[in-house]
Design an enzyme around this catalytic site. Structure first.
Site: not given
Ligand SMILES: [Zn+2]
Length: 129
Positions: A43, A53
């Protein structure tokens, strides 16, 4: 998928940079040739955060991989890993670009492994999986 793969997911999950959501995710992408790529969510202050992913996929794709077998996704708030962590809509669409409808998605819920196919988690997709 085996115990060793799951251990790798937990380990890469520890590398998550998620100070804003405290939601830590790890992923392990397995290629059809047996190669493995891991990823964690990262983030930042803006909206450019990236999911585990897609980190795993981008690492694999940038190394020339194009044939994928499965992905394991394990995540949750802080140390909680009992709630199932499904790929978000963005990741589902992203992954669908590179996999077929039988690509496997494994998650964990209360210590149990759950298995899905790409066709199950992205039915009636834009690219007709
Ligand atoms: Zn995602």
């Amino acid at each position: 998928m085996n115990e060793k793969d799951i251990e790798k997911v937990y380990k890469v999950r520890d590398n998550s940079h998620s100070p804003y959501s405290n939601f830590k995710v790890g992923a392990l992408l397995k290629c059809k040739n047996g190669n493995i790529y891991t990823g964690c969510n990262i983030e930042n202050h803006g909206i450019q955060s990236i999911c585990a992913e897609r980190v795993a996929f981008v690492k694999a794709l940038s190394e020339g991989e194009r044939e994928f077998e499965s992905i394991i996704v394990i995540g949750g708030h802080k140390e909680d890993i009992n709630n199932e962590c499904m790929p978000c809509g963005y990741c589902r669409q992203f992954m669908s670009e590179f996999v077929d409808k039988d690509f496997k998605i494994y998650t964990m819920k209360n210590g149990q492994i759950k298995e899905y196919t790409m066709a199950q988690i992205l039915p009636n997709s834009f690219n007709n999986l």
